[in-house]
Design a protein around this motif. Structure first.
Motif, mmCIF file in Angstrom:
data_model
loop_
_atom_site.group_PDB
_atom_site.id
_atom_site.type_symbol
_atom_site.label_atom_id
_atom_site.label_comp_id
_atom_site.label_asym_id
_atom_site.label_seq_id
_atom_site.Cartn_x
_atom_site.Cartn_y
_atom_site.Cartn_z
ATOM 1 N N GLN A 72 0.839 -1.206 0.000
ATOM 2 C CA GLN A 72 0.000 0.000 0.000
ATOM 3 C C GLN A 72 0.876 1.260 0.000
ATOM 4 O O GLN A 72 2.087 1.182 0.223
ATOM 5 C CB GLN A 72 -0.917 0.004 1.233
ATOM 6 N N ILE A 74 1.060 5.716 0.986
ATOM 7 C CA ILE A 74 0.502 6.975 1.497
ATOM 8 C C ILE A 74 0.399 7.855 0.250
ATOM 9 O O ILE A 74 1.343 7.952 -0.532
ATOM 10 C CB ILE A 74 1.396 7.592 2.598
ATOM 11 N N SER A 75 -0.773 8.463 0.027
ATOM 12 C CA SER A 75 -1.003 9.207 -1.216
ATOM 13 C C SER A 75 -0.068 10.403 -1.336
ATOM 14 O O SER A 75 0.428 10.934 -0.351
ATOM 15 C CB SER A 75 -2.451 9.700 -1.271
ATOM 16 N N VAL A 98 -12.728 5.824 3.332
ATOM 17 C CA VAL A 98 -12.529 4.396 3.082
ATOM 18 C C VAL A 98 -11.075 4.218 2.665
ATOM 19 O O VAL A 98 -10.638 4.782 1.657
ATOM 20 C CB VAL A 98 -13.488 3.878 1.985
ATOM 21 N N GLY A 101 -5.134 3.404 5.556
ATOM 22 C CA GLY A 101 -3.714 3.295 5.215
ATOM 23 C C GLY A 101 -2.831 3.779 6.347
ATOM 24 O O GLY A 101 -2.912 3.293 7.475
ATOM 25 N N GLY A 103 -3.028 6.625 7.779
ATOM 26 C CA GLY A 103 -3.782 7.519 8.658
ATOM 27 C C GLY A 103 -3.586 8.989 8.304
ATOM 28 O O GLY A 103 -4.221 9.866 8.893
ATOM 29 N N TYR A 104 -2.731 9.272 7.327
ATOM 30 C CA TYR A 104 -2.395 10.674 7.024
ATOM 31 C C TYR A 104 -3.594 11.491 6.539
ATOM 32 O O TYR A 104 -3.862 12.588 7.049
ATOM 33 C CB TYR A 104 -1.260 10.723 5.997
ATOM 34 N N GLU A 120 -10.496 0.661 7.468
ATOM 35 C CA GLU A 120 -9.346 0.025 6.810
ATOM 36 C C GLU A 120 -9.509 -1.491 6.868
ATOM 37 O O GLU A 120 -9.896 -2.035 7.893
ATOM 38 C CB GLU A 120 -8.047 0.478 7.496
ATOM 39 N N ILE A 122 -6.915 -3.744 6.314
ATOM 40 C CA ILE A 122 -5.699 -4.421 6.798
ATOM 41 C C ILE A 122 -5.461 -4.035 8.269
ATOM 42 O O ILE A 122 -5.143 -2.881 8.591
ATOM 43 C CB ILE A 122 -4.471 -4.046 5.931
ATOM 44 N N ASP A 145 -12.638 -3.118 8.837
ATOM 45 C CA ASP A 145 -13.765 -3.689 8.083
ATOM 46 C C ASP A 145 -13.518 -3.505 6.591
ATOM 47 O O ASP A 145 -12.584 -2.802 6.190
ATOM 48 C CB ASP A 145 -15.063 -2.959 8.478
ATOM 49 N N ASP A 146 -14.390 -4.114 5.786
ATOM 50 C CA ASP A 146 -14.388 -3.841 4.354
ATOM 51 C C ASP A 146 -15.159 -2.529 4.163
ATOM 52 O O ASP A 146 -16.375 -2.482 4.354
ATOM 53 C CB ASP A 146 -15.075 -4.995 3.614
ATOM 54 N N GLY A 147 -14.433 -1.484 3.801
ATOM 55 C CA GLY A 147 -15.026 -0.146 3.720
ATOM 56 C C GLY A 147 -16.050 0.017 2.620
ATOM 57 O O GLY A 147 -16.748 1.032 2.577
ATOM 58 N N ARG A 148 -16.179 -0.968 1.741
ATOM 59 C CA ARG A 148 -17.173 -0.840 0.682
ATOM 60 C C ARG A 148 -18.600 -0.927 1.222
ATOM 61 O O ARG A 148 -19.543 -0.575 0.527
ATOM 62 C CB ARG A 148 -16.933 -1.886 -0.409
ATOM 63 N N ALA A 164 -8.904 4.377 -2.326
ATOM 64 C CA ALA A 164 -8.460 3.209 -3.081
ATOM 65 C C ALA A 164 -9.373 3.117 -4.305
ATOM 66 O O ALA A 164 -10.525 3.570 -4.264
ATOM 67 C CB ALA A 164 -8.548 1.945 -2.233
HETATM 68 N N1 SAH Z 1 -5.668 7.366 2.864
HETATM 69 C C1 SAH Z 1 -4.469 6.582 2.959
HETATM 70 C C2 SAH Z 1 -4.111 5.969 1.616
HETATM 71 C C3 SAH Z 1 -3.793 4.542 1.797
HETATM 72 S S1 SAH Z 1 -3.734 3.547 0.349
HETATM 73 C C4 SAH Z 1 -3.321 7.387 3.549
HETATM 74 O O1 SAH Z 1 -3.499 8.595 3.779
HETATM 75 O O2 SAH Z 1 -2.275 6.820 3.833
HETATM 76 C C5 SAH Z 1 -5.346 2.837 0.337
HETATM 77 C C6 SAH Z 1 -5.743 2.020 1.524
HETATM 78 O O3 SAH Z 1 -7.038 1.499 1.239
HETATM 79 C C7 SAH Z 1 -4.859 0.812 1.828
HETATM 80 O O4 SAH Z 1 -4.426 0.868 3.146
HETATM 81 C C8 SAH Z 1 -5.782 -0.380 1.597
HETATM 82 O O5 SAH Z 1 -5.550 -1.464 2.473
HETATM 83 C C9 SAH Z 1 -7.142 0.233 1.846
HETATM 84 N N2 SAH Z 1 -8.272 -0.486 1.270
HETATM 85 C C10 SAH Z 1 -8.366 -1.100 0.047
HETATM 86 N N3 SAH Z 1 -9.579 -1.655 -0.094
HETATM 87 C C11 SAH Z 1 -10.280 -1.383 1.037
HETATM 88 C C12 SAH Z 1 -11.600 -1.683 1.499
HETATM 89 N N4 SAH Z 1 -12.464 -2.397 0.765
HETATM 90 N N5 SAH Z 1 -11.960 -1.242 2.722
HETATM 91 C C13 SAH Z 1 -11.122 -0.525 3.502
HETATM 92 N N6 SAH Z 1 -9.871 -0.213 3.133
HETATM 93 C C14 SAH Z 1 -9.452 -0.629 1.910
#
Ligand code: SAH
Length: 225
Positions: A72, A74-75, A98, A101, A103-104, A120, A122, A145-148, A164
């Protein structure tokens, strides 16, 4: 030996994460078209170097995405700024992210005084992000959880930000948007997406705006530890 030590002053780490490099990043963002002073201030204030591994801290104020483990990233600060700017336009209070990642992004939203909920998939990334929120005294509600599926118990949200990429918009998230609310999400192929900004009208209709081309890691299903 002595000469080398002189070239490595004790505060070199401070220099690479300090005010000067942060100001340079802010100038870069301004030159790229980010005009909202609230967003620029939040990015100047939140210590991005604390959201990456120590070995990458010296690169934290470059305008680039960086790896955070588990495949993964950080954007890129520009993308964080662009998404945050779009999201702030109508003065939201309650925001769902959603993809926590590092946390930033959530920290930037919390620094702007928003009520932030973040999800998140993971577990290990989320645990690390939670420590960072605590360490910085930021109040962010988070869920593994699954953020979807969003966060139905806390809906509706004034804004939803998806960090994501999926091939299509997630209906469940649109449903959790308050009337007048805005959803910002990268949508498209895994190789590259369009950053979309959708506004839900009072009558439930959706107005869509394209904010540019982006590349995000994929939005995946399910959860892992
Ligand atoms: N906003 C984050 C960017 C992280 S990259 C930051 O500021 O660092 C995207 C993140 O989305 C990854 O950590 C990935 O695990 C998470 N991700 C992907 N699919 C996801 C889902 N269905 N639910 C929750 N998180 C998800």
């Amino acid at each position: 030996m002595t000469a080398r030590m002189r070239l490595q002053p004790a505060d070199v780490g401070v220099g690479l994460t300090g005010q000067r490099v942060r100001d340079r990043l802010i100038e870069d963002l301004r030159n790229s078209g980010i005009a909202d002073e609230r967003v620029l201030n939040a990015i100047r204030t939140v210590p991005r170097h604390q959201f990456v591994d120590e070995v990458l801290a010296s690169r934290a104020y470059e305008n680039n995405a960086l790896p955070i483990g588990f495949g993964q990233t950080i954007s890129q600060p520009f993308v964080v700024a662009k998404m945050t700017e779009a999201l702030l336009r109508d003065g939201p209070k309650k925001v769902l992210e959603v993809g926590t990642g590092s946390g930033y992004q959530a920290a930037v939203l919390a620094a702007l005084g928003l009520e932030v909920f973040t999800v998140e998939r993971i577990g290990e990334l989320l645990r690390t992000a939670r420590k960072r929120f605590r360490g910085l005294g930021l109040h962010v509600r988070s869920k593994h959880d699954d953020g979807r599926i969003g966060w139905p118990e806390e809906a509706p949200f004034d804004a939803i930000i998806v960090t994501a990429a999926g091939p299509a918009l997630v209906e469940a998230l649109l449903a959790q948007l308050a009337p007048g609310g805005v959803l910002v999400a990268p949508v498209g192929a895994s190789s590259g997406q369009t950053l979309l900004c959708l506004r839900k009208q009072a009558d439930g209709g959706i107005v869509q705006e394209e904010l540019g081309a982006v590349v995000f890691v994929p939005l995946l299903s399910g959860m892992t530890d």
